[in-house]
Motif scaffolding. Sequence first.
Motif, PDB file in Angstrom:
ATOM      1  N   VAL A  47      77.299 113.529  59.494  1.00 45.71           N
ATOM      2  CA  VAL A  47      76.440 112.350  59.568  1.00 45.71           C
ATOM      3  C   VAL A  47      76.709 111.612  60.881  1.00 45.71           C
ATOM      4  N   LYS A  48      75.651 111.262  61.601  1.00 44.36           N
ATOM      5  CA  LYS A  48      75.776 110.587  62.894  1.00 44.36           C
ATOM      6  C   LYS A  48      74.931 109.312  62.903  1.00 44.36           C
ATOM      7  N   PHE A  49      75.259 108.402  63.828  1.00 42.08           N
ATOM      8  CA  PHE A  49      74.457 107.195  64.041  1.00 42.08           C
ATOM      9  C   PHE A  49      74.038 107.138  65.500  1.00 42.08           C
ATOM     10  N   LYS A  50      72.736 106.915  65.733  1.00 41.99           N
ATOM     11  CA  LYS A  50      72.215 106.802  67.090  1.00 41.99           C
ATOM     12  C   LYS A  50      71.656 105.400  67.305  1.00 41.99           C
ATOM     13  N   ASN A  51      72.049 104.784  68.401  1.00 41.85           N
ATOM     14  CA  ASN A  51      71.554 103.447  68.731  1.00 41.85           C
ATOM     15  C   ASN A  51      70.197 103.534  69.403  1.00 41.85           C
ATOM     16  N   THR A  52      69.324 102.594  69.084  1.00 44.49           N
ATOM     17  CA  THR A  52      68.046 102.448  69.759  1.00 44.49           C
ATOM     18  C   THR A  52      67.996 101.042  70.358  1.00 44.49           C
ATOM     19  N   LEU A  53      66.857 100.663  70.954  1.00 46.41           N
ATOM     20  CA  LEU A  53      66.761  99.388  71.646  1.00 46.41           C
ATOM     21  C   LEU A  53      67.057  98.202  70.736  1.00 46.41           C
ATOM     22  N   LEU A  54      66.356  98.134  69.600  1.00 51.53           N
ATOM     23  CA  LEU A  54      66.571  97.029  68.659  1.00 51.53           C
ATOM     24  C   LEU A  54      67.140  97.488  67.324  1.00 51.53           C
ATOM     25  N   GLY A  55      67.105  98.786  67.081  1.00 56.14           N
ATOM     26  CA  GLY A  55      67.566  99.276  65.787  1.00 56.14           C
ATOM     27  C   GLY A  55      68.562 100.401  65.932  1.00 56.14           C
ATOM     28  N   GLY A  56      68.417 101.394  65.111  1.00 54.76           N
ATOM     29  CA  GLY A  56      69.307 102.540  65.117  1.00 54.76           C
ATOM     30  C   GLY A  56      68.767 103.588  64.175  1.00 54.76           C
ATOM     31  N   ALA A  57      69.391 104.742  64.171  1.00 54.48           N
ATOM     32  CA  ALA A  57      68.954 105.826  63.293  1.00 54.48           C
ATOM     33  C   ALA A  57      70.166 106.545  62.730  1.00 54.48           C
TER      34      ALA A  57
END
Length: 496
Positions: free
Chosen positions: A332-342
């Motif tokens: 399981v991984k977490f990816k950062n986005t501009l205002l959120g994440g995935a």
Amino acid sequence: MSVALNIEGPSHSPSHSTSCSTDHAWLQSLMTESRAGNNSNQVNELEVPRVPSEFRKMKENTDCYEPLVVSIGPYHHGKKELKEMEKLKAEMAGQFVKDSRVTAEEMYSKVKELVNDARKCYAEESTRQFNDEKLTQMMFLDGHFILHVVSNKLEKQKLRKEEVASVRRDLFLLENQLPFRVLIPLMRLYKRKGDHIAVEDTSPSKQSSSPESKDQNWRKMLKHFFKDIHEIPPQRELCWKKISLFFSDLPRALKLSSKSPRFKDSALGLDSYDHLLEFFYFMFVYGQVGQDQPERRRYGEITSWNRYYSVNELKNVGISFMPSNTRVFTDVKFKNTLLGGALCIPPLSIEDSTKSLLLNLAAYETCAGWYYGRCTSYVCLMRSLIDKPEDVKELRSKGILRTTIGSDDQIAQIFKEITTNLAPNPTAYTKVKGSVESHYRSSVKRWILENKGPFSRAVVKYSFIYGIAVSAIQAYLAETKEKPGLGNCSCSNATL
């Protein structure tokens, strides 16, 4: 206190002396029990241990550790509901031996040589009722049955699809394992001309007839069999994404190819693993059979504590969910986005056997003493994400969960039952939980996301007003430009 100090003093009365000797004996027995207790707290050294008692406390999970149609090994041998398959075992073993160029006597004698070692792999009370002859016969039939199943010959038998699925499910129970020290010699003895798992003795290459090369053929077959058990739903990928993934993975592939062979998938022999469930565990929980084994229990690690959030809670603060293209279902991984994440979560098929498989993998790593508890921590992480049926629905819509049984409510209930009495490692998924917590507590991001509705409405509202104002001004300017022109024209006409 004086009694303890003068336990052997001659001046005490007989009754006092008796009392002191009793105290001394009690203290000695206490120390003996303490030493025994220290040994009992050590990691279970049995290759095929019993399921820990705490796993069986949940009544809804008890059946997950019991075979449905076939017993392997002594723990469940002789049960009435499993006797029908014993007849099929004998038929399949006979057919397997006929197909081999090695005689039945040679195969049987090989198992007989290993029966004493095999006996030590199980809890003593379970094998006491079987003499060496009976235990050898059991190992012989069970070994050939497993080889028959993993080589995809079970479909040739007159069994219903439900029975075939139950057999495969039963082979991944912790208490239903055959030690590889018995199974591997049968694999290496099996020789059949023209068969893709056979190795010709007449080959000029010594390497091709070595146990290692024979293991490789069986390893490929086992991996193919495992992939059928743990099937991943197909995912669509855009052409440009495939190209980018290829070039991004190319340096990594070149780097891996230059490493020592012990890091490769084909490095360790089958005899490095205890049984089928352990082999499966390393393949789908740690990603690569042949890599270094996980560390055993350690204590004193410092970790930050983060609370868990459900799918819909995270969705409301701008965290989305997407399937990752990997067969390691704990990755399981977490990816950062501009205002959120995935959150990138590997797809998981929820079938009739999924609950049993996950529980037995968790029981295995508990008995083996793997400190990280990757499977247990993964199941608990998924349980934290799945609090309500709506959470299941969201994960299904994203292709992370593929369910072939039950409703969303039933799937949510399954995860609740699986995690009862399971304790995740607090250090597991530290980066993922830390990233989620950081995003969840980000006041700026949360304020923007929580007010994106009012913002959008305000933008539309004021854009509309702005548009009307601009249109009015443009109309006014156009009108004022026309009036002077008209006036001049009228004056000139009058003059003429």
